[in-house]
Design an enzyme around this catalytic site. Structure first.
Site, PDB file in Angstrom:
ATOM      1  N   LYS A   1     -12.849  -6.607 -48.378  1.00 15.32           N
ATOM      2  CA  LYS A   1     -11.795  -5.867 -49.084  1.00 15.32           C
ATOM      3  C   LYS A   1     -12.048  -4.365 -49.009  1.00 15.32           C
ATOM      4  O   LYS A   1     -11.160  -3.584 -48.672  1.00 15.32           O
ATOM      5  CB  LYS A   1     -11.710  -6.339 -50.529  1.00 15.32           C
TER       6      LYS A   1
ATOM      7  N   GLU B   1     -23.747  -6.991 -46.316  1.00 15.06           N
ATOM      8  CA  GLU B   1     -24.024  -8.123 -45.415  1.00 15.06           C
ATOM      9  C   GLU B   1     -22.971  -8.212 -44.312  1.00 15.06           C
ATOM     10  O   GLU B   1     -23.288  -8.407 -43.131  1.00 15.06           O
ATOM     11  CB  GLU B   1     -24.054  -9.443 -46.196  1.00 15.06           C
TER      12      GLU B   1
ATOM     13  N   LYS C   1     -26.701  -6.431 -56.085  1.00 11.66           N
ATOM     14  CA  LYS C   1     -26.318  -5.480 -55.035  1.00 11.66           C
ATOM     15  C   LYS C   1     -26.862  -4.093 -55.347  1.00 11.66           C
ATOM     16  O   LYS C   1     -27.366  -3.380 -54.459  1.00 11.66           O
ATOM     17  CB  LYS C   1     -24.795  -5.421 -54.917  1.00 11.66           C
TER      18      LYS C   1
ATOM     19  N   HIS D   1     -27.628 -42.100 -51.072  1.00 15.70           N
ATOM     20  CA  HIS D   1     -28.994 -42.354 -50.618  1.00 15.70           C
ATOM     21  C   HIS D   1     -29.922 -41.192 -50.951  1.00 15.70           C
ATOM     22  O   HIS D   1     -30.998 -41.063 -50.359  1.00 15.70           O
ATOM     23  CB  HIS D   1     -28.992 -42.663 -49.121  1.00 15.70           C
TER      24      HIS D   1
ATOM     25  N   GLU E   1     -18.952 -18.612 -60.366  1.00 17.00           N
ATOM     26  CA  GLU E   1     -18.727 -17.172 -60.390  1.00 17.00           C
ATOM     27  C   GLU E   1     -17.659 -16.811 -61.418  1.00 17.00           C
ATOM     28  O   GLU E   1     -17.679 -15.721 -61.991  1.00 17.00           O
ATOM     29  CB  GLU E   1     -18.321 -16.670 -58.998  1.00 17.00           C
TER      30      GLU E   1
ATOM     31  N   GLY F   1     -11.705 -12.147 -54.782  1.00 16.33           N
ATOM     32  CA  GLY F   1     -12.242 -12.664 -53.533  1.00 16.33           C
ATOM     33  C   GLY F   1     -12.278 -14.179 -53.457  1.00 16.33           C
ATOM     34  O   GLY F   1     -11.930 -14.777 -52.435  1.00 16.33           O
ATOM     35  N   ARG F   2     -12.697 -14.842 -54.547  1.00 15.28           N
ATOM     36  CA  ARG F   2     -12.821 -16.301 -54.500  1.00 15.28           C
ATOM     37  C   ARG F   2     -11.474 -17.015 -54.614  1.00 15.28           C
ATOM     38  O   ARG F   2     -11.408 -18.229 -54.532  1.00 15.28           O
ATOM     39  CB  ARG F   2     -13.781 -16.771 -55.597  1.00 15.28           C
TER      40      ARG F   2
END
Length: 541
Positions: free
Chosen positions: A201, A207, A507, A379, A348, A262-263
């Site tokens: 954005k 990153e 951050k 399992h 979040e 964002g999410r």
């Protein structure tokens, strides 16, 4: 607004919990042959069976009363009408506008429609071979570079819609700043036929930009000319100047808006890799399915409202049964990343400890979300679900029809899904366990001594969500169902689901530590542990 714990219904729920604590779920089935019908609901291609829960009609009445006391219906309308309900950032929350028909929410729909048209033109150009790389070759691979919501949503949906992929285009996703992620992705790719989508954005996410710069270097090492960047990179961002400085042409920048978190952004141009992998028609069907769920959420009575039902069941277990986690178990190979996506969406959003109106909470909020696709989880961690000491509510997700109807596979998959929810509910008594040990050849005394090792308490709650088929439309509805569920829970808890200040602290500290790591002449001046670890790193480099 009163704290939720001060409402009469909250106090009544606490008393009600004590009153039914020893009642097995199976008892209610024995007493009420119509229980499954009465504790189920369906909408938007999703059938929800919530009859295998520690609830009766009084439970649901009290839970929905709590929702009304917290003014849930008014809060839903506030979101849909564009009020700035993200109060800590003074922002609207309008991801629903991204899947509305053009004309709804007029303040934003012109922008939304314009970007949709830009996406459609670009996707068609790539698929038709009109958009070609620097050397004139067709694009064969799309690499999305993002992190968090700019990665998990598009990655999950692209994987889930594998049966709908267009031939000739392969989608890849890079998020981790660990160079191994990028390097392994680029192995075997041809720079001349690779397109990068940089999703950030602000175009400042460390990153993402680190990976994007390394991808740019990889491209130019082969194609040599700076002008190649404009034919192999596009961006999704609001920061036009920074994107242009990177070498991406302004025509190839797809806008975002601050009223989309964002999410919650896969419905925007962040979903460009979905459209490139599956086609714009399937991306639009995904959004149409979400819009159907939006309409259901806004209009259905609370008693039949799928997001509200799931949300209030979650409140019931977190706040009245001390459940600390929640498992989401899709019985569908293509939904392999779904739980990871919902993990970010939920944790979040609702991993908060502060009231909207000020002060700190005295009750728990979001549980730890975890899980794996069935039957793999059976399992590994299902042992804990059946015999562990912690209560873990479960969502089972399964489709009636498979994209790959091979032999008896799907019937076995569906049977396993149903058997797990039934086993969680029924458990196994000491008498049953002893009989099984005797059948294995143990003496009655030995069997009685060993029986407790096979006892399962049962009475462990689960919901089952059944899709007719995993399609773009039903997937869109399923994602929106969980989005709205999470919002409902935030309303009940009195928190802001749409900020994420806990993400920001790490951050900030990284920006302080990184310069010390890379500058040999700078001394570390942090806590003793961090200073020592920095010293170890510097000695290694």
């Amino acid at each position: 607004m009163p704290k939720p714990t001060q409402h009469p219904s909250w106090q009544a729920l606490a008393r009600h919990r004590d009153a039914i604590a020893e009642t097995p779920i199976k008892h209610w089935f024995e007493q009420n042959p119509a229980r499954a019908e009465q504790f189920s609901a369906q909408a938007c291609g999703i059938y929800l069976d919530f009859s295998k829960h520690r609830i009766n009609h009084d439970t649901m009445t009290l839970l929905l009363q709590l929702a009304r006391e917290q003014h849930l219906e008014q809060r839903v309308q506030a979101m849909y009408q564009g009020e700035p309900i993200n109060t800590t950032e003074q922002r609207q929350v309008l991801h629903v506008a991204l899947r509305s028909q053009c004309g709804a929410l007029p303040d934003h729909m012109a922008d939304v429609c314009r970007v949709n048209e830009q996406m459609a033109r670009f996707v068609e150009a790539v698929h038709a071979g009109h958009w070609r790389g620097h050397t004139g070759e067709r694009i064969s691979d799309v690499v999305n570079i993002g992190i968090g919501g700019s990665d998990l949503g598009p990655m999950m949906v692209t994987q889930a819609l594998t049966p709908f992929h267009k031939p000739g285009i392969k989608a890849h996703f890079v998020s981790n700043v660990d160079a191994s992620d990028l390097c392994e992705t680029l192995k075997g790719l041809n720079p001349a036929t690779t397109l990068f989508v940089v999703a950030s954005k602000t175009f400042t996410t460390t990153e993402t930009l680190t990976n994007a710069r390394s991808a740019r270097d990889w491209l130019l090492a082969d194609l040599k000319h700076e002008s190649a960047v404009a034919k192999h990179f596009v961006a999704v961002s609001v920061n036009v100047e920074k994107v242009k400085a990177f070498g991406i042409a302004e025509d190839n920048i797809f806008p975002m808006w601050d009223w989309v978190g964002g999410r919650y952004s896969l419905w925007s141009a962040i979903g460009l890799p979905i459209a490139l992998a599956c086609g714009m028609e399937h991306f639009n069907a995904l959004r149409a399915g979400a819009a159907d769920m939006d309409n259901h959420f806004a209009s259905a009575p609370l008693e039949q409202n799928l997001p509200v039902i799931l949300a209030m069941l979650g409140i019931w277990y977190v706040n009245f049964w001390d459940a600390q986690s929640h498992a989401i178990l899709p019985y569908d190979h293509y939904l392999g990343a779904f739980t990871k996506y919902i993990q970010q969406l939920d944790m979040e959003s609702n991993g908060k400890n502060a009231y909207l109106d000020g002060g700190y909470l005295e009750h728990h909020t979001g549980p730890v979300i975890w899980g794996e696709v069935g039957t793999n989880g059976q399992h590994s961690f299902h042992q804990l679900l059946h015999q562990g000491t912690r209560l873990v509510p479960v969502d089972f997700i399964v489709a009636l029809n498979s994209h790959n109807p091979l032999g008896d596979h799907h019937a076995q998959l569906f049977a396993n899904c149903l058997s797990q929810s039934r086993a969680l509910m029924l458990g196994k008594s000491a008498a049953q366990a002893a009989a099984e040990f005797e059948a294995m050849g143990y003496s009655p005394d030995q069997a009685e001594q060993l029986a407790h090792h096979k006892v399962m308490p049962g009475n462990r709650p689960s919901s089952t969500l059944v899709l007719e088929h995993l399609t773009p439309q039903t997937l869109g509805a399923l994602i929106a169902l969980y989005e709205h569920k999470i919002f409902v829970q935030s309303v009940i808890w009195g928190i802001n689901a749409f900020d994420q200040w806990g993400v920001e602290l790490g951050k900030q500290l990284c920006n302080e530590i990184h310069p010390v790591l890379v500058n040999k002449n700078t001394e570390a001046d942090f806590d003793g542990s961090t200073n020592t670890l920095i010293s170890i790193y510097k000695h290694a480099h």
